[in-house]
Design an enzyme around this catalytic site. Structure first.
Site, short mmCIF file in Angstrom:
data_model
loop_
_atom_site.label_atom_id
_atom_site.label_comp_id
_atom_site.label_asym_id
_atom_site.label_seq_id
_atom_site.Cartn_x
_atom_site.Cartn_y
_atom_site.Cartn_z
N ARG A 86 -54.96 -64.96 1.39
CA ARG A 86 -56.35 -65.24 1.77
C ARG A 86 -56.59 -64.66 3.15
O ARG A 86 -55.92 -65.05 4.12
CB ARG A 86 -56.60 -66.76 1.76
CG ARG A 86 -57.95 -67.16 2.30
CD ARG A 86 -58.21 -68.68 2.17
NE ARG A 86 -59.54 -68.97 2.65
CZ ARG A 86 -59.81 -69.62 3.80
NH1 ARG A 86 -58.83 -70.10 4.55
NH2 ARG A 86 -61.05 -69.81 4.16
N HIS A 129 -65.78 -65.60 8.63
CA HIS A 129 -64.88 -66.53 9.32
C HIS A 129 -65.21 -66.41 10.82
O HIS A 129 -64.36 -66.04 11.62
CB HIS A 129 -63.43 -66.19 9.00
CG HIS A 129 -62.45 -67.31 9.25
ND1 HIS A 129 -61.61 -67.81 8.29
CD2 HIS A 129 -62.17 -68.02 10.37
CE1 HIS A 129 -60.85 -68.78 8.80
NE2 HIS A 129 -61.18 -68.92 10.07
N GLU A 174 -65.74 -72.85 6.63
CA GLU A 174 -66.01 -73.98 7.52
C GLU A 174 -67.34 -73.85 8.27
O GLU A 174 -67.36 -73.73 9.50
CB GLU A 174 -64.87 -74.16 8.54
CG GLU A 174 -63.52 -74.39 7.89
CD GLU A 174 -62.42 -74.67 8.92
OE1 GLU A 174 -62.69 -74.65 10.12
OE2 GLU A 174 -61.29 -74.92 8.49
N ASN A 298 -60.43 -77.31 3.47
CA ASN A 298 -59.43 -77.16 4.54
C ASN A 298 -59.19 -78.54 5.13
O ASN A 298 -60.12 -79.19 5.63
CB ASN A 298 -59.96 -76.24 5.64
CG ASN A 298 -60.18 -74.82 5.14
OD1 ASN A 298 -59.78 -74.47 4.03
ND2 ASN A 298 -60.82 -73.99 5.95
N TYR A 300 -56.67 -80.93 7.66
CA TYR A 300 -55.59 -81.02 8.66
C TYR A 300 -55.27 -82.46 9.02
O TYR A 300 -54.12 -82.81 9.21
CB TYR A 300 -56.00 -80.26 9.94
CG TYR A 300 -56.03 -78.77 9.70
CD1 TYR A 300 -54.90 -78.00 9.89
CD2 TYR A 300 -57.18 -78.14 9.25
CE1 TYR A 300 -54.90 -76.64 9.63
CE2 TYR A 300 -57.20 -76.79 8.98
CZ TYR A 300 -56.06 -76.04 9.17
OH TYR A 300 -56.06 -74.70 8.90
N GLU A 356 -56.82 -74.28 3.22
CA GLU A 356 -56.05 -74.34 4.48
C GLU A 356 -55.44 -75.72 4.61
O GLU A 356 -56.10 -76.74 4.32
CB GLU A 356 -56.94 -74.13 5.72
CG GLU A 356 -57.42 -72.72 5.90
CD GLU A 356 -58.26 -72.56 7.18
OE1 GLU A 356 -58.12 -73.37 8.13
OE2 GLU A 356 -59.07 -71.61 7.18
O1 IFM Z 1 -57.33 -71.63 12.99
C1 IFM Z 1 -58.29 -72.39 12.34
C2 IFM Z 1 -58.95 -71.57 11.24
O2 IFM Z 1 -59.54 -70.43 11.75
C3 IFM Z 1 -60.02 -72.39 10.56
N1 IFM Z 1 -59.53 -73.67 10.14
C4 IFM Z 1 -58.77 -74.46 11.09
C5 IFM Z 1 -57.68 -73.62 11.70
C6 IFM Z 1 -56.88 -74.47 12.72
O3 IFM Z 1 -57.73 -74.92 13.72
#
Ligand code: IFM
Length: 453
Positions: A86, A129, A174, A298, A300, A356
């Site tokens: 990706r 992006h 995002e 995505n 985290y 992500e």
């Molecule tokens: O590095 C970023 C990415 O560009 C977009 N999503 C979160 C990642 C970590 O912050």
């Protein structure tokens, strides 16, 4: 180094070869070569060159020098045994000036795509992006409705050129971050502040997404088309803080996903910001809610919230929880619960790809080894979290590690390393971290299993 491998439960659907495993990057974070090949400046070049905006005043001028090292990088990705790569396309490399096409930019990505295919990997391409051409920002950027139409033109151009050669198209990555960090809180490019600005920029981004969808479908009828959202689900600090958590989720991701999947903006946000409503023209929400083939998520971390004395949502630190180097709480359970909640909220939820997921560290390479124990655990636990969601009935079709390699982490510069591959920025040497070796070993054994039936 001892043998390392992520383990998936024996009956996991993720063991099936139809489940897509990949690694992800984005153009500005890895390419460098910002003035080469006909590329012009993006808002991130301008932001980085403004003193005090990025830690240590760092920038993406060189980054991972992927513009020159792309061939070895693609071979390295192939060596990991992934099904897909990706990446994102840099808008100002393709359209360096208004209404102008840069063939050299198209050829750069074409070589990458061809090489991936020659090695048997699928290509997932994100069109936006965050690297808006600076000449568009000079005309108001995403605060200018016209930018949505410029985005659709650019999407038409890229998909007209590549067609079905790109396996999966993503319009936006995002939009929350691009609109709110960039146009609401001013901590990302272009550094603009204001609730009204943030909401307007997000509406124009979503409009750009919606305008692009039919063009992508026309030009690449066999490819899949969708959009990627980030989500850090909110949890109330106490049961009485549920309203704060609801507002946080509404602003954090329902504001972006509802218009696409439900054709409406959440009233919670509209009611909370009566003076900041974006100008929504008749028909906009129909355009934005064009059907998508998938959505990317995505993930985290999660956040724990309550209202402060001024009625604003505040995030409450969790000192007893484990955090990554960037300060984000590690909470795999949050991913399972998020996926289940999305599944419940949207009856028409299309298949999901985890586009992500990953952890930041301050990894060092010693004698050719990078022991990233925390990240390795993080991936193991989050893979299990995805598996749990699938078992609960959520249609998750793929998982991409963020990131392939250490890179330019936006306002944090280079100190936050998200790669499963370590990059020595002095020499540009790449070294597989333990987390990458565990990924590779899992994929090798999955592929043997699938071969042996
Ligand atoms: O590095 C970023 C990415 O560009 C977009 N999503 C979160 C990642 C970590 O912050």
């Amino acid at each position: 180094m001892h043998s390392l491998k992520y383990n998936l439960p024996t009956d996991s659907k993720m063991r099936d070869k139809s489940f897509v495993f990949g690694v992800a990057t984005s153009a500005y974070q890895i390419e460098g070569a910002v003035t080469e090949g006909g590329r012009t400046a993006s808002i991130w070049d301008t932001f980085c060159y403004t003193p005090g905006k990025v830690d240590n005043n760092e920038n993406g001028d060189i980054a991972c020098d992927h513009y020159h090292l792309w061939e070895q990088d693609i071979e390295m990705i192939h060596g990991l045994g992934v099904d897909a790569y990706r990446l994102s396309i840099s808008w100002p490399r393709i359209v360096p000036r208004d209404n102008c096409v840069n063939q050299e930019g198209l050829h750069f990505y074409e070589r990458i795509i061809d090489k991936c295919h020659a090695l048997g990997m699928q290509v997932y391409v994100t069109l936006y992006h965050w690297d808006l051409p600076q000449y568009l920002e000079d005309k108001g950027g995403w605060l200018n409705r016209e930018t949505a139409y410029k985005f659709a033109q650019y999407a038409d151009l890229v998909s007209g050129y590549f067609g079905n050669k790109i396996d999966v198209y993503t319009t936006l990555n995002e939009p929350f971050v691009a609109a709110f960090l960039g146009y609401r809180w001013g901590i990302h490019a272009p550094g603009i502040k204001g609730d009204a600005q943030g909401l307007l920029a997000s509406h124009h981004m979503l409009l750009g997404h919606g305008l692009a969808m039919p063009l992508l479908r026309k030009n690449a009828p066999n490819a899949k088309h969708g959009v990627v959202f980030n989500a850090s689900p909110a949890y109330p600090e106490n049961p009485t803080d549920q309203e704060a958590a609801d507002l946080c989720d509404a602003e954090g991701f329902h504001w972006f996903i509802d218009p696409v999947l439900k054709g409406e903006y959440p009233t919670l946000v509209l009611d909370h910001y009566p003076a900041a409503h974006p100008m929504i023209l008749a028909g906009d929400l129909d355009i934005i809610s064009a059907p998508v083939d998938y959505i990317g998520i995505n993930y985290y971390s999660r956040c724990v919230v309550r209202f402060d004395a001024n009625g604003q949502v505040e995030t409450i630190a969790q000192p007893d929880a484990e955090h990554t180097y960037i300060g984000w709480e590690i909470c795999p359970q949050g991913l399972t619960e998020l996926l289940i909640r999305l599944d419940k909220r949207y009856p028409n939820l299309p298949p999901i790809y985890i586009t992500e997921n990953g952890a930041a560290g301050n990894d060092v390479c010693v004698d050719g080894e990078v022991i990233d124990e925390q990240r390795t655990r993080y991936f193991q636990d989050h893979l299990e979290a995805v598996d749990n969601a699938i078992n609960a009935g959520v249609d998750v079709k793929g998982y991409f590690a963020w990131s392939l390699m250490d890179n330019f982490e936006w306002a944090f510069g280079y100190a936050q390393r998200f790669g499963i591959v370590h990059v020595d920025y002095q020499t540009q040497k790449r070294t597989l971290k333990q987390s990458a070796i565990a990924f590779r070993n899992m994929l090798i054994s999955r592929s043997l299993e699938n071969k042996n039936g």
